[in-house]
Design a protein around this motif. Structure first.
Motif, PDB file in Angstrom:
ATOM      1  N   VAL A 265       1.138   5.160  -5.331  1.00  0.00           N
ATOM      2  CA  VAL A 265       0.249   4.090  -5.803  1.00  0.00           C
ATOM      3  C   VAL A 265      -0.001   3.116  -4.664  1.00  0.00           C
ATOM      4  CG1 VAL A 265       0.953   4.274  -8.223  1.00  0.00           C
ATOM      5  CG2 VAL A 265       2.206   2.765  -6.687  1.00  0.00           C
ATOM      6  N   THR A 266      -1.099   2.409  -4.744  1.00  0.00           N
ATOM      7  CA  THR A 266      -1.439   1.417  -3.721  1.00  0.00           C
ATOM      8  C   THR A 266      -0.660   0.123  -3.964  1.00  0.00           C
ATOM      9  OG1 THR A 266      -3.272   0.517  -5.009  1.00  0.00           O
ATOM     10  CG2 THR A 266      -3.755   2.390  -3.536  1.00  0.00           C
ATOM     11  N   PRO A 267      -0.550  -0.747  -2.962  1.00  0.00           N
ATOM     12  CA  PRO A 267       0.148  -2.027  -3.171  1.00  0.00           C
ATOM     13  C   PRO A 267      -0.483  -2.871  -4.266  1.00  0.00           C
ATOM     14  CG  PRO A 267      -0.098  -1.576  -0.830  1.00  0.00           C
ATOM     15  CD  PRO A 267      -0.915  -0.547  -1.552  1.00  0.00           C
ATOM     16  N   TRP A 268      -1.825  -2.882  -4.357  1.00  0.00           N
ATOM     17  CA  TRP A 268      -2.467  -3.700  -5.385  1.00  0.00           C
ATOM     18  C   TRP A 268      -2.300  -3.113  -6.788  1.00  0.00           C
ATOM     19  CZ3 TRP A 268      -4.664  -1.964  -0.897  1.00  0.00           C
ATOM     20  CH2 TRP A 268      -5.443  -0.793  -0.965  1.00  0.00           C
TER      21      TRP A 268
ATOM     22  N   GLY B 253      11.005  18.849 -23.154  1.00  0.00           N
ATOM     23  CA  GLY B 253      11.529  17.860 -22.227  1.00  0.00           C
ATOM     24  C   GLY B 253      10.536  16.732 -21.998  1.00  0.00           C
ATOM     25  N   ASP B 254      10.916  15.790 -21.154  1.00  0.00           N
ATOM     26  CA  ASP B 254      10.057  14.646 -20.822  1.00  0.00           C
ATOM     27  C   ASP B 254       9.586  14.760 -19.379  1.00  0.00           C
ATOM     28  OD1 ASP B 254      10.569  13.591 -23.363  1.00  0.00           O
ATOM     29  OD2 ASP B 254      12.340  12.505 -22.648  1.00  0.00           O
ATOM     30  N   LEU B 255       8.503  14.072 -19.079  1.00  0.00           N
ATOM     31  CA  LEU B 255       7.986  13.986 -17.709  1.00  0.00           C
ATOM     32  C   LEU B 255       8.278  12.583 -17.185  1.00  0.00           C
ATOM     33  CD1 LEU B 255       6.322  15.101 -15.312  1.00  0.00           C
ATOM     34  CD2 LEU B 255       4.268  14.262 -16.480  1.00  0.00           C
ATOM     35  N   TYR B 256       8.981  12.516 -16.062  1.00  0.00           N
ATOM     36  CA  TYR B 256       9.315  11.226 -15.454  1.00  0.00           C
ATOM     37  C   TYR B 256       8.486  11.049 -14.184  1.00  0.00           C
ATOM     38  CZ  TYR B 256      13.276  10.971 -18.635  1.00  0.00           C
ATOM     39  OH  TYR B 256      14.068  10.900 -19.760  1.00  0.00           O
ATOM     40  N   LEU B 257       7.754   9.925 -14.129  1.00  0.00           N
ATOM     41  CA  LEU B 257       6.930   9.607 -12.973  1.00  0.00           C
ATOM     42  C   LEU B 257       7.638   8.544 -12.144  1.00  0.00           C
ATOM     43  CD1 LEU B 257       3.436   9.382 -14.735  1.00  0.00           C
ATOM     44  CD2 LEU B 257       4.556  11.390 -13.734  1.00  0.00           C
ATOM     45  N   ILE B 258       7.905   8.862 -10.894  1.00  0.00           N
ATOM     46  CA  ILE B 258       8.561   7.924  -9.975  1.00  0.00           C
ATOM     47  C   ILE B 258       7.496   7.316  -9.081  1.00  0.00           C
ATOM     48  CG2 ILE B 258      10.390   7.617  -8.291  1.00  0.00           C
ATOM     49  CD1 ILE B 258      11.341   8.639 -11.004  1.00  0.00           C
ATOM     50  N   LEU B 259       7.274   6.007  -9.196  1.00  0.00           N
ATOM     51  CA  LEU B 259       6.235   5.338  -8.415  1.00  0.00           C
ATOM     52  C   LEU B 259       6.654   5.216  -6.952  1.00  0.00           C
ATOM     53  CD1 LEU B 259       5.133   2.477 -10.856  1.00  0.00           C
ATOM     54  CD2 LEU B 259       4.257   4.821 -10.648  1.00  0.00           C
ATOM     55  N   ASP B 260       5.707   5.492  -6.075  1.00  0.00           N
ATOM     56  CA  ASP B 260       5.937   5.407  -4.632  1.00  0.00           C
ATOM     57  C   ASP B 260       4.816   4.565  -4.034  1.00  0.00           C
ATOM     58  OD1 ASP B 260       6.702   5.768  -2.035  1.00  0.00           O
ATOM     59  OD2 ASP B 260       6.019   7.857  -1.888  1.00  0.00           O
ATOM     60  N   VAL B 261       5.122   3.286  -3.706  1.00  0.00           N
ATOM     61  CA  VAL B 261       4.111   2.377  -3.160  1.00  0.00           C
ATOM     62  C   VAL B 261       3.813   2.776  -1.720  1.00  0.00           C
ATOM     63  CG1 VAL B 261       3.515  -0.013  -2.626  1.00  0.00           C
ATOM     64  CG2 VAL B 261       4.887   0.520  -4.665  1.00  0.00           C
ATOM     65  N   VAL B 262       2.537   3.101  -1.464  1.00  0.00           N
ATOM     66  CA  VAL B 262       2.115   3.547  -0.137  1.00  0.00           C
ATOM     67  C   VAL B 262       1.223   2.492   0.489  1.00  0.00           C
ATOM     68  CG1 VAL B 262       0.920   5.357   1.155  1.00  0.00           C
ATOM     69  CG2 VAL B 262       2.218   5.947  -0.912  1.00  0.00           C
ATOM     70  N   LEU B 263       1.581   2.049   1.706  1.00  0.00           N
ATOM     71  CA  LEU B 263       0.809   1.018   2.407  1.00  0.00           C
ATOM     72  C   LEU B 263      -0.357   1.645   3.157  1.00  0.00           C
ATOM     73  CD1 LEU B 263       3.716  -1.083   3.966  1.00  0.00           C
ATOM     74  CD2 LEU B 263       2.461  -1.535   1.855  1.00  0.00           C
ATOM     75  N   PRO B 264      -1.539   0.996   3.108  1.00  0.00           N
ATOM     76  CA  PRO B 264      -2.661   1.487   3.913  1.00  0.00           C
ATOM     77  C   PRO B 264      -2.369   1.222   5.396  1.00  0.00           C
ATOM     78  CG  PRO B 264      -3.249  -0.557   2.806  1.00  0.00           C
ATOM     79  CD  PRO B 264      -1.917  -0.163   2.274  1.00  0.00           C
ATOM     80  N   PRO B 265      -2.843   2.094   6.282  1.00  0.00           N
ATOM     81  CA  PRO B 265      -2.555   1.910   7.712  1.00  0.00           C
ATOM     82  C   PRO B 265      -3.321   0.721   8.303  1.00  0.00           C
ATOM     83  CG  PRO B 265      -4.080   3.729   7.396  1.00  0.00           C
ATOM     84  CD  PRO B 265      -3.657   3.299   6.027  1.00  0.00           C
ATOM     85  N   ALA B 266      -2.686   0.043   9.236  1.00  0.00           N
ATOM     86  CA  ALA B 266      -3.345  -1.054   9.966  1.00  0.00           C
ATOM     87  C   ALA B 266      -3.920  -0.480  11.253  1.00  0.00           C
ATOM     88  CB  ALA B 266      -2.345  -2.169  10.254  1.00  0.00           C
ATOM     89  N   ASN B 267      -4.940   0.370  11.090  1.00  0.00           N
ATOM     90  CA  ASN B 267      -5.464   1.110  12.236  1.00  0.00           C
ATOM     91  C   ASN B 267      -6.839   0.648  12.704  1.00  0.00           C
ATOM     92  OD1 ASN B 267      -6.843   1.968  10.009  1.00  0.00           O
ATOM     93  ND2 ASN B 267      -6.328   4.154  10.240  1.00  0.00           N
ATOM     94  N   ASN B 268      -7.279  -0.548  12.226  1.00  0.00           N
ATOM     95  CA  ASN B 268      -8.531  -1.137  12.737  1.00  0.00           C
ATOM     96  C   ASN B 268      -8.427  -2.650  12.633  1.00  0.00           C
ATOM     97  OD1 ASN B 268      -9.489  -1.969  10.010  1.00  0.00           O
ATOM     98  ND2 ASN B 268      -9.668   0.278   9.680  1.00  0.00           N
ATOM     99  N   ASP B 269      -9.394  -3.340  13.218  1.00  0.00           N
ATOM    100  CA  ASP B 269      -9.327  -4.816  13.283  1.00  0.00           C
ATOM    101  C   ASP B 269      -9.337  -5.447  11.902  1.00  0.00           C
ATOM    102  OD1 ASP B 269      -9.245  -4.661  16.008  1.00  0.00           O
ATOM    103  OD2 ASP B 269     -11.403  -5.019  16.285  1.00  0.00           O
ATOM    104  N   LYS B 270     -10.166  -4.932  10.998  1.00  0.00           N
ATOM    105  CA  LYS B 270     -10.260  -5.521   9.661  1.00  0.00           C
ATOM    106  C   LYS B 270      -8.943  -5.376   8.912  1.00  0.00           C
ATOM    107  CE  LYS B 270     -13.053  -5.536   5.459  1.00  0.00           C
ATOM    108  NZ  LYS B 270     -14.242  -4.962   4.762  1.00  0.00           N
TER     109      LYS B 270
END
Length: 311
Positions: free
Chosen positions: A228-231, A275-292
């Protein structure tokens, strides 16, 4: 005479393949050979190992040994049934080993009873064939939907002349919906053939799952990592998640952190109970690969003044 467990001698189980038996034999010989071993009983141990491999390393002898010795314990006294040796071609067996003695006793007892000649059978001895245990690997999706798979096995088959040969058997296997890891499927009558007119054994296939990058199977439960994204993690929201049973919309609670576990009841493997399905959230940061992007990160650092490592 006393029964000897050759499988125990070589340290393998009764369903070991010919290649596994050969590897075990070589390993044991290297360990106990008198030239390298310092054990006092190295000579006797090496003789036992060679004797065991002479039988288990030969498909014909092994088939006879398995059928006759089933149910006996090491050191237990037993007698081979009359005419048993006439069902197998065991010429060449060492005159001093247990296997040769076993057939010699069978032959002597048959002679005393006026048994049939070479190649004949005394119909009064019957033994059900041994079961076969093997593994079958399936995909996780097969457990959700069911499937048909083909398996090939090499099994001993006794010819009309009395010799035993290895034969490849191909079977179509129905994988029922809801199977779980370690579960065994039984195919009746597909094991080793019986003796003296007795029925064949059964084939037991243990279910194994092929590795899946996105999923981890724990019994009937399934665990999936969801990026998932940070926001999305901070503000919450709805995200689409591809699951083994299809795409579902999942609500991410506001303020979620990496590692948060969401449970989807009954969305695991459709076993009994499902059974049940378990979702493990993984916060992924966008790369800081440009000036903006770098400017946005700098603004966050300045305006939020967030410190994840408080004193």
């Amino acid at each position: 005479m006393e029964y000897k467990d050759y499988y125990q001698t070589l340290g393998v189980d009764r369903e070991a393949s010919a290649e596994d038996i050969k590897k075990a034999y070589r390993k044991m010989v290297r360990k106990y050979h008198p030239d390298v071993s310092k054990l006092k009983d190295a000579d006797a141990k090496t003789k036992e190992i060679n004797e065991a491999y002479e039988v288990l390393g030969d498909a014909t002898k092994r088939a006879a040994y398995d059928a006759l010795g089933r149910g006996h314990r090491p050191g237990e006294s037993f007698q081979p049934p009359p005419d048993w040796g006439e069902q197998f071609d065991f010429a060449g067996a060492g005159a001093e080993d247990f296997f040769a003695d076993l057939f010699a006793q069978a032959g002597r007892r048959a002679g005393h009873r006026g048994g049939a000649g070479a190649g004949g059978r005394n119909g009064d001895f019957q033994m059900r064939g041994d079961d076969i245990h093997a593994a079958i690997t399936i995909d996780l999706r097969d457990a959700y939907q069911g499937a048909t798979r083909t398996v090939s096995l090499r099994v001993p088959r006794r010819q009309a002349q009395g010799r035993t040969v290895m034969e490849e058997k191909t079977l179509s296997v129905n994988i029922p919906r809801g199977v779980t890891p370690g579960q065994q499927l039984r195919l009746a009558g597909q094991g080793h053939e019986g003796h003296g007119g007795a029925g064949a054994g059964d084939l037991y296939l243990e279910i194994q799952f092929a590795p899946a990058p996105r999923y981890r199977v724990e019994g009937a439960n399934v665990v999936e990592n969801v990026p998932v994204t940070p926001w999305e993690a901070a503000l919450g929201g709805s995200v689409s998640v591809q699951t083994p049973s299809g795409t579902v919309e999942v609500t991410v609670p506001a303020g979620s952190q990496s590692g948060r576990k969401l449970r989807l009841k009954g969305r695991g493997i459709p076993a009994s109970p499902p059974g049940d399905l378990y979702l493990i959230l993984d916060v992924v940061l966008p790369p800081a690969n440009n000036d903006k992007a770098r400017a946005l990160y700098q603004a966050m650092a300045r305006d939020l003044a967030f410190n994840p490592r408080p004193a």
